[in-house]
Design an enzyme around this catalytic site. Structure first.
Site, PDB file in Angstrom:
ATOM      1  N   ARG A 168      53.726  38.267  37.831  1.00  0.00           N
ATOM      2  CA  ARG A 168      52.568  37.429  38.189  1.00  0.00           C
ATOM      3  C   ARG A 168      53.141  36.091  38.638  1.00  0.00           C
ATOM      4  NH1 ARG A 168      46.945  36.331  35.024  1.00  0.00           N
ATOM      5  NH2 ARG A 168      46.606  38.342  36.021  1.00  0.00           N
ATOM      6  N   HIS A 205      45.585  40.629  44.146  1.00  0.00           N
ATOM      7  CA  HIS A 205      45.494  41.099  42.753  1.00  0.00           C
ATOM      8  C   HIS A 205      45.178  42.599  42.774  1.00  0.00           C
ATOM      9  CE1 HIS A 205      45.300  40.998  38.546  1.00  0.00           C
ATOM     10  NE2 HIS A 205      44.230  40.260  38.331  1.00  0.00           N
ATOM     11  N   GLN A 247      43.863  44.677  39.628  1.00  0.00           N
ATOM     12  CA  GLN A 247      42.474  44.406  39.271  1.00  0.00           C
ATOM     13  C   GLN A 247      41.529  45.323  40.039  1.00  0.00           C
ATOM     14  OE1 GLN A 247      41.219  41.951  37.016  1.00  0.00           O
ATOM     15  NE2 GLN A 247      39.401  43.220  37.345  1.00  0.00           N
ATOM     16  N   ASP A 260      33.996  35.837  41.021  1.00  0.00           N
ATOM     17  CA  ASP A 260      35.226  35.376  40.376  1.00  0.00           C
ATOM     18  C   ASP A 260      35.128  33.851  40.292  1.00  0.00           C
ATOM     19  OD1 ASP A 260      37.826  35.119  39.406  1.00  0.00           O
ATOM     20  OD2 ASP A 260      38.811  35.604  41.313  1.00  0.00           O
ATOM     21  N   CYS A 267      36.149  39.871  37.288  1.00  0.00           N
ATOM     22  CA  CYS A 267      37.499  40.243  36.839  1.00  0.00           C
ATOM     23  C   CYS A 267      37.863  39.563  35.528  1.00  0.00           C
ATOM     24  CB  CYS A 267      38.518  39.905  37.912  1.00  0.00           C
ATOM     25  SG  CYS A 267      38.476  38.169  38.412  1.00  0.00           S
ATOM     26  N   ARG A 291      41.611  48.145  33.192  1.00  0.00           N
ATOM     27  CA  ARG A 291      42.923  47.612  33.577  1.00  0.00           C
ATOM     28  C   ARG A 291      44.011  48.446  32.902  1.00  0.00           C
ATOM     29  NH1 ARG A 291      43.466  42.389  35.254  1.00  0.00           N
ATOM     30  NH2 ARG A 291      45.608  43.068  35.600  1.00  0.00           N
TER      31      ARG A 291
HETATM   32  N1  NVA Z   1      41.144  34.444  41.259  1.00  0.00           N
HETATM   33  C1  NVA Z   1      41.540  34.282  39.879  1.00  0.00           C
HETATM   34  C2  NVA Z   1      41.705  35.612  39.232  1.00  0.00           C
HETATM   35  C3  NVA Z   1      42.098  35.576  37.782  1.00  0.00           C
HETATM   36  C4  NVA Z   1      42.307  36.937  37.194  1.00  0.00           C
HETATM   37  C5  NVA Z   1      42.823  33.472  39.795  1.00  0.00           C
HETATM   38  O1  NVA Z   1      43.727  33.724  40.601  1.00  0.00           O
HETATM   39  O2  NVA Z   1      42.921  32.588  38.950  1.00  0.00           O
HETATM   40  N1   CP Z   2      41.633  39.649  35.247  1.00  0.00           N
HETATM   41  C1   CP Z   2      42.856  39.248  34.884  1.00  0.00           C
HETATM   42  O1   CP Z   2      43.864  39.462  35.593  1.00  0.00           O
HETATM   43  O2   CP Z   2      42.909  38.632  33.670  1.00  0.00           O
HETATM   44  P1   CP Z   2      44.144  37.814  33.089  1.00  0.00           P
HETATM   45  O3   CP Z   2      44.357  36.632  33.990  1.00  0.00           O
HETATM   46  O4   CP Z   2      43.737  37.431  31.701  1.00  0.00           O
HETATM   47  O5   CP Z   2      45.362  38.692  33.093  1.00  0.00           O
END
Ligand code: NVA
Ligand code: CP
Length: 305
Positions: A100, A127, A130, A220, A260, A288
């Site tokens: 990540r 992502h 997801q 989101d 998400c 997930r």
């Molecule tokens: N769009 C959000 C998704 C988190 C799972 C982010 O990147 O923070």
């Molecule tokens: N939806 C998601 O990726 O959650 P986290 O950021 O908690 O991993």
């Protein structure tokens, strides 16, 4: 099949549906207490540059349920040594890398340098894990015929939206992005979805038009991780796009609400909606686990259905 899981657009529609079918099988096996040690003795390195609850726990628990193990690395890639050197070290010890990152190119660099599979667990751009879980959830609630369904993604054309757009470029499913001007997503991803989809893909600023006939309403956060400084400005711009009772009512009567997570109640969604009967956000969170296990078993263990 490609050996890294970086973008859903790297896979064919058949391959994406095979991940989903395997995810369904693994979910049943878990429910029925049938052991499935498909990755016995294998190890996955987890690299996190950003916070996580769902991704971290589901990869850890998923590898455990598959008979393998994980090792966690909290780091900012490229600071202490090159991204490629990190990859060339890890491949000597582990069987796969989950990352990540902020910079999407860092995941690509890892994949190019490592001979072992690399899994994108969210970047500023995409992502994919997801959306696999989300589509598994959508099929559970709305049936297997995705081509007859419409998802309305309300809010920012962000990493999560980009992966939805990539998915529909490979598997027919109708998608509309409902967003304020200037937040329509990355042009190359939008153009590919428009060119490649065998279903309908639209972008509109008008919630009434965008949510019409939607089977699922997705939102989101308005400011993603790394965009904290823009949060106040974005709160103003996105305010008309809050998924509240009135906005949800523009979709089909039996539409589901998807998120998400993590969610900001009172911003992109009201508590009434996310905690109400249409919400399937915790099914998405559960899936997930199953969806990622399918990816892991396929890439690290050559499982197929
Ligand atoms: N769009 C959000 C998704 C988190 C799972 C982010 O990147 O923070
Ligand atoms: N939806 C998601 O990726 O959650 P986290 O950021 O908690 O991993």
């Amino acid at each position: 099949m490609v050996t890294d899981f970086i973008s859903l657009a790297d896979f064919s529609g058949e391959e994406l549906l095979a991940f989903l079918d395997l995810a369904d099988d693994l979910k049943v096996q878990k429910r029925d207490g049938i052991p499935h040690p498909l990755l016995e003795g294998k190890t996955l390195a987890l690299i996190f540059e950003k916070p996580s609850l769902r991704t971290r726990l589901t990869f850890q628990v998923g590898m455990y349920q598959l008979g393998g193990a994980t090792q966690l690395i909290d780091t900012r890639l490229g600071e202490r040594e090159s991204v490629a050197d990190v990859a060339r070290n890890l491949e000597r010890w582990v069987d796969g890398i989950m990352a990540r990152t902020f910079d999407h190119d860092h995941v690509i660099e890892l994949a190019e340098a490592a001979s072992i599979p690399v899994i994108n667990a969210l970047t500023d751009k995409l992502h994919p894990c997801q959306i696999l879980a989300d589509v598994q959830t959508l099929r559970e609630h709305k049936g297997q015929d995705l081509s007859s369904l419409k998802v309305a993604f309300v809010g920012d054309g962000n990493n999560v939206f980009h992966s939805w757009a990539n998915f529909i470029s490979r598997v027919p499913l109708n998608l509309t992005l409902v967003c304020p001007a200037g937040y329509e997503g990355a042009p190359e991803i939008v153009e590919r979805a428009k060119a490649d989809t065998k279903a309908e893909f639209h972008i509109t600023q008008d919630p009434e038009e965008g949510l019409k006939d939607a089977d699922a309403v997705y939102t989101d956060v308005w400011a993603s991780m790394g965009q904290e400084e823009e949060a106040a400005e974005r709160a103003k711009v996105f305010a008309p796009y809050q998924v509240n009772r009135a906005l949800l009512a523009l979709a089909k009567k039996d539409a589901i609400f998807m998120h998400c997570l993590p969610a900001q109640r009172g911003s992109e969604v009201t508590a009434e909606v996310i905690d109400g009967p249409a919400s399937v956000c915790f099914d998405q969170a559960e899936n997930r686990l199953h969806a990622q296990k399918a990816v892991l078993a396929t890439l690290l263990g050559n499982a197929s259905r």
